[in-house]
Design an enzyme around this catalytic site. Structure first.
Site, PDB file in Angstrom:
ATOM      1  N   GLU A 281       0.235  22.203  31.853  1.00  0.00           N
ATOM      2  CA  GLU A 281      -0.907  22.959  32.359  1.00  0.00           C
ATOM      3  C   GLU A 281      -0.576  24.454  32.485  1.00  0.00           C
ATOM      4  O   GLU A 281      -1.368  25.317  32.101  1.00  0.00           O
ATOM      5  CB  GLU A 281      -1.325  22.404  33.718  1.00  0.00           C
ATOM      6  CG  GLU A 281      -1.838  20.983  33.679  1.00  0.00           C
ATOM      7  CD  GLU A 281      -3.280  20.910  33.213  1.00  0.00           C
ATOM      8  OE1 GLU A 281      -4.118  21.597  33.810  1.00  0.00           O
ATOM      9  OE2 GLU A 281      -3.557  20.157  32.265  1.00  0.00           O
TER      10      GLU A 281
ATOM     11  N   SER B  95      -9.548  23.922  33.572  1.00  0.00           N
ATOM     12  CA  SER B  95      -8.280  24.644  33.691  1.00  0.00           C
ATOM     13  C   SER B  95      -8.018  25.523  32.479  1.00  0.00           C
ATOM     14  O   SER B  95      -7.262  26.494  32.575  1.00  0.00           O
ATOM     15  CB  SER B  95      -7.119  23.653  33.849  1.00  0.00           C
ATOM     16  OG  SER B  95      -7.251  22.899  35.017  1.00  0.00           O
TER      17      SER B  95
ATOM     18  N   ASP C  36      -2.292  27.806  30.379  1.00  0.00           N
ATOM     19  CA  ASP C  36      -2.832  29.050  30.929  1.00  0.00           C
ATOM     20  C   ASP C  36      -2.238  30.263  30.225  1.00  0.00           C
ATOM     21  O   ASP C  36      -2.949  31.182  29.793  1.00  0.00           O
ATOM     22  CB  ASP C  36      -2.520  29.158  32.424  1.00  0.00           C
ATOM     23  CG  ASP C  36      -3.176  28.079  33.257  1.00  0.00           C
ATOM     24  OD1 ASP C  36      -4.094  27.414  32.762  1.00  0.00           O
ATOM     25  OD2 ASP C  36      -2.756  27.904  34.417  1.00  0.00           O
TER      26      ASP C  36
END
Length: 515
Positions: A231, A430, A235
């Site tokens: 994750e 996300s 980003d």
């Protein structure tokens, strides 16, 4: 400190569920706390607080006047004298052994009205992404069995990004877990023909794990660490590839309430200020794991960020209208529900068109499941600038802040990435949040001489064509909903603004022209 104490308002926390008390806190162990004071009276009040708490041996370690934070530390025994916290050690199935407390805090009566929050005593998790495998994040139909996932060039074309490489821009990324794999960013940028931007990791009470450190973890610990690392790298890779000449600061803090406050303190105080902060972590705004004082303190710091012109792009969550709560009511994610952030929801592709992201059963309780968060806040009133007409689905619900403001790809076919040296796939809101942080930076870079400004309110204002910018510079999303098994109902897409896709997905060049 034997003098009178008074209860600290909004400090009450329930016992965390599914934990076992494993003993007392070592009286000699060091504990650091962040105290929230009133920024407008910080100089005067901080001196008084340091004087009173200094009598029991607490030392002042740092201060952030703009946001009203005073960082102090002492032994656990001194902390008990100061705040009567009742600290114990808990064993948590997910996060191991953590310091915790329950009930209400007390502060010396001399400081009544000066301190509005004490953070750092309880280490329970309030930053969550519920990382799963990439396939589960984006749902069925991506990759080998469907359309190819989208890379940076695809995203630029789909959302009509303004030309440019974000030279001179600073972008911040908030992280609360996982590891940083610099070789993956290098490989991803090289594969996509992008320059590697300047990337810095900023440790605030925590440090990102390295690949060798993750490899040394037990099998039980390694899975969650790799999930959170995947994750985190998503980003960074999204922002890096879309802003190849920017300066990217990855802020890394513990996943408790203090971590949120400390991270925002540092971002607000940063020079130069970032034009955007990407936040893909959060929790339902009315989860019992938040204390009311923490929600207020974090929101105040988000306000301070907006006043500096920082657009905080916050994901609305990947579990639909229930947001992992199980009380037969609809919920929204925090900090996305703050009126001082740009709340980012998710879409997926249906052929060439985009619709609301929803994969069976509408949350991530099942493999490949998930859907965009969205709805009406129960904590924050609808800001004056949000001229939206959306009614809460909860009986007795208030006319609260509506989320999201905007949307971008979250579901199939997902994002093409690199993880652990291999091609990878991921998604969720996300991913939509860092995409919007990158677009915000591209918009600002394409308008030299203009001071950065908090973007969300501008989308509801009229542009040059007398239409709201959200109506004229976005592609409206009119199909889909975010119903999750709990509560069993959700919000629907509709023509114009709605509570699952906001204004829709951007046309960056039109948005630039309207700004």
């Amino acid at each position: 400190m034997a003098g009178a104490h008074v209860a600290l308002a909004d400090s009450k926390r329930p016992r965390k569920q599914d934990v076992v008390c494993v003993g007392e806190v070592d009286a000699d162990s060091r504990v650091e706390v962040t105290l929230a004071l009133r920024p407008e009276h910080f100089a005067r009040d901080s001196n008084k607080v340091k004087e009173v708490l200094g009598r029991v041996g607490l030392a002042d370690d740092a201060e952030f006047p703009a946001t009203g934070s005073l960082v102090m530390s002492g032994t656990a025994a001194q902390i008990e004298k100061a705040f009567r916290a009742g600290l114990v050690m808990y064993s948590d199935r997910e996060d191991g052994v953590l310091r915790g407390r329950e009930g209400e805090l007390s502060i010396p009566a001399d400081l009544d009205g000066l301190i509005t929050g004490v953070f750092g005593l309880d280490q329970r998790r309030v930053a969550r992404r519920l990382a799963r495998t990439a396939a589960a994040q984006v749902g069925a139909g991506a990759g080998a069995h469907g359309p190819d996932p989208l890379g940076p060039a695809d995203l630029e074309r789909r959302y009509s990004f303004p030309d440019g490489d974000c030279a001179g821009q600073t972008i911040a990324v908030a992280e609360f877990g996982g590891g940083y794999f610099p070789d993956d960013v290098r490989m991803f940028c090289q594969t996509n023909g992008r320059a590697l931007p300047q990337i810095e990791t900023v440790s605030i009470g925590a440090t990102p794990l390295t690949p060798p450190q993750i490899a040394a973890l037990s099998a039980e610990q390694q899975g969650p660490a790799l999930g959170e690392s995947h994750e985190l790298m998503m980003d960074v890779e999204i922002v890096a590839s879309l802003c190849p000449n920017a300066r990217i600061c990855v802020y890394y803090a513990p996943f408790d309430q203090k971590g949120w406050i400390d991270l925002l303190d540092r971002v607000v105080a940063a020079e130069p200020a970032p034009v955007a902060l990407s936040v893909s972590w959060g929790l339902a705004e009315d989860s019992p794991d938040w204390s009311p004082a923490a929600i207020d303190a974090i929101n105040q710091r988000l306000r301070a960020a907006s006043l500096r012109g920082i657009t905080v792009c916050a994901a609305t969550g990947d579990d639909g209208s229930g947001d992992q709560m199980h009380d037969h009511r609809a919920h929204v994610h925090f900090p996305a529900s703050s009126p001082f952030v740009l709340a980012v929801g998710g879409t997926m592709l249906d052929g060439e068109d985009e619709v609301v992201w929803w994969n069976t059963p509408g949350d991530r309780s099942q493999p490949r499941g998930g859907s965009t968060g969205g709805g009406v806040s129960v904590k924050f009133a609808r800001p004056a600038w949000q001229t939206a007409r959306v009614t809460s689905l909860n009986a007795g619900g208030i006319d609260g802040r509506v989320v999201p403001d905007v949307a971008a790809l979250a579901g199939p076919p997902g994002y093409s990435l690199v993880f652990d040296g291999q091609p990878a796939l991921n998604g969720g809101t996300s991913a939509a949040a860092p995409l919007w942080a990158a677009l915000t930076a591209r918009l600002h870079a394409a308008a030299p001489g203009k001071a950065p400004a908090f973007l969300a309110p501008l989308l509801y204002q009229k542009g040059n064509d007398e239409l709201a910018r959200g109506a004229s510079a976005f592609v409206d999303i009119t199909k889909g909903n975010n119903t999750s098994p709990q509560p069993g109902f959700g919000y629907d897409a509709q023509v114009g603004f709605d509570a699952v896709s906001g204004w829709g997905v951007p046309n960056g060049k039109k948005l630039l022209a309207s700004l």
